[in-house]
Scaffold this motif. Structure first.
Motif, PDB file in Angstrom:
ATOM      1  N   ARG B 134       7.195  13.188  -6.906  1.00 17.52           N
ATOM      2  CA  ARG B 134       6.006  13.897  -6.412  1.00 17.52           C
ATOM      3  C   ARG B 134       4.739  13.075  -6.672  1.00 17.52           C
ATOM      4  N   ALA B 137       4.728   9.884  -4.399  1.00 19.81           N
ATOM      5  CA  ALA B 137       4.387  10.202  -3.013  1.00 19.81           C
ATOM      6  C   ALA B 137       2.903  10.548  -2.888  1.00 19.81           C
ATOM      7  N   ALA B 138       2.429  11.418  -3.775  1.00 19.23           N
ATOM      8  CA  ALA B 138       1.035  11.873  -3.672  1.00 19.23           C
ATOM      9  C   ALA B 138       0.059  10.724  -3.876  1.00 19.23           C
ATOM     10  N   ALA B 165       9.068  16.174  -2.183  1.00 20.11           N
ATOM     11  CA  ALA B 165       8.597  14.786  -2.073  1.00 20.11           C
ATOM     12  C   ALA B 165       9.762  13.803  -1.985  1.00 20.11           C
ATOM     13  N   SER B 168      10.021  12.705   1.443  1.00 22.50           N
ATOM     14  CA  SER B 168       8.923  12.046   2.151  1.00 22.50           C
ATOM     15  C   SER B 168       8.699  10.611   1.687  1.00 22.50           C
TER      16      SER B 168
END
Lengths: 268, 268
Positions: B134, B137-138, B165, B168
């Motif tokens: 997470r 990705a962020a 996430a 992605s």
């Protein structure tokens, strides 16, 4: 002083009942003024921080590792089977200690002694609380202030996840949520509210004064509008691609880590 | 296609057995080539990322929320009691989906398409894996590379903590731990090994080239000496007072968050 106990239901073990029942433990610990430290390292840090030992619960096997720290504490020694029966989970390094809580200092005193504060509003997850204390301590934050309804840093899981950092960083709890921030402002703190809102000022671009309080909101809803309104919103810039793919926020521990690191990098 | 199932032991629900038995689930999911997505949001992201749906397990109450994403998928509808009996825990927003795994790309392809990589060596905790995905990705990391023994990002808990996430951000798994880093170096990656050792260069002082791979080690022992030796050790500076008090490291998620933020702040 060693006492050998052979029955998990023995009334001498009353401090250690229902360890997996969070709600029951919360009221039990508040009533009796105790908290639990789990594992040799954490027990050692709690003792070192001055918390009086009510009793220790361990097995013969782990007794030696604790010998030097126990002094004349009351130690209940049980078999592995009784230990499992009491805990209902594998106890970290085979020892639990019931410790006396100490009165918390007032918010003003914690704030007066620090220049960087973390302020937690209504966090509910004990693991998150523990992890944030660990970050704050490791990254040189001087104190933590809790909203009236924020979860307890001395709950067993918070203590454990913090690796004992809850004992090394001073903290206090506000009496008044609504007006709680005014006091910090009066003590010279600039209030920065961490928000996922990418329209806020990036934290790295904020010119920080001598005293900064970083506000972190609850896991689900973030900060209340009251607190956001009382402070300056700041954000951690995120990847536009990730935002587009729906990864639009960091968890509160990751955000706290980045923000505390930011505070330290730019300490006066 | 809806099928109403009234018995938790119905063989049609075989993808959903023993959800709390991590070891059994690991082998079952590997054998059948499936993983589980939990909750409407995560199921939606898995479908959006192109994973085929084997089946969905939900209750009448949650059916409507999923209707648009299910198409002609096979949906098993059960009562709340059967759902609880199957899961043994409160299922997030009342829905589980069994999804088909897709072949992972080779490491070279993930590395070729990125300029910032996170490389995880032997992490064991699925929640940590999910949280790191997470963060990565962020914060705009282009891909994740796993050591051969690193835990599975598609394990239910990892998927859930990542908030999807894991779907992605591209990731790949090395075949060869011992020589795994050489390939990344050959592709032009500078290898930075994150260590709590405060004698290492602070991450913020590293002059970063076009391609940087950040190496993170396992929860207990950190990076192996082999990988440390193959790379440049970098650290996150910690408070000297905290170090003296025994708070001498950050957890791997907090460290990953700070480091990924550092990579993004200084992206070329």
């Amino acid at each position: 002083m060693l006492e050998y106990v052979t029955d998990a239901a023995d009334p001498r073990l009353a401090d250690y009942v229902s360890l997996r029942d969070v709600e029951l433990r919360k009221s039990l610990e508040a009533e009796r003024g105790l908290f639990l430290a789990e594992g040799e390292k954490v027990i050692r840090r709690a003792v070192g921080a001055g918390y009086p030992v009510r009793s220790v619960l361990t097995t013969q096997r782990w007794l030696a590792a604790l010998a030097d720290v126990l002094g004349d504490s009351l130690v209940y020694v049980v078999s592995d089977a009784v230990m499992s029966g009491i805990a209902g989970f594998p106890v970290h390094r085979g020892a639990l200690a019931s410790m006396e809580r100490l009165p918390l200092p007032p918010v003003e005193r914690v704030a007066a002694a620090a220049s960087r504060l973390v302020v937690l509003e209504d966090l509910v997850d004990h693991a998150n609380i523990g992890a944030i204390f660990r970050c704050a301590a490791a990254l040189g934050v001087g104190g933590v202030v809790l909203s009236p309804r924020c979860a307890d840093p001395l709950y067993r899981r918070a203590v454990k996840v913090s690796m004992g950092a809850v004992f090394s960083i001073p903290y206090a709890r506000m009496d008044d949520w609504y007006n709680g921030l005014a006091g910090l402002r009066a003590q010279g703190y600039e209030l920065l509210a961490l928000t996922p809102d990418q329209a806020a000022v990036p934290l790295d671009e904020v010119v920080m004064g001598e005293r900064v309080a970083l506000l972190l909101g609850s896991e689900g809803d973030g900060l209340s509008s009251r607190w956001l309104h009382e402070s300056r919103p700041v954000c951690i810039p995120m990847s536009p691609q990730a935002m587009a793919a729906g990864v639009d926020s960091l968890n509160v521990v990751a955000a706290a880590a980045i923000a505390c690191h930011g505070l330290m990098r730019r300490a006066g």
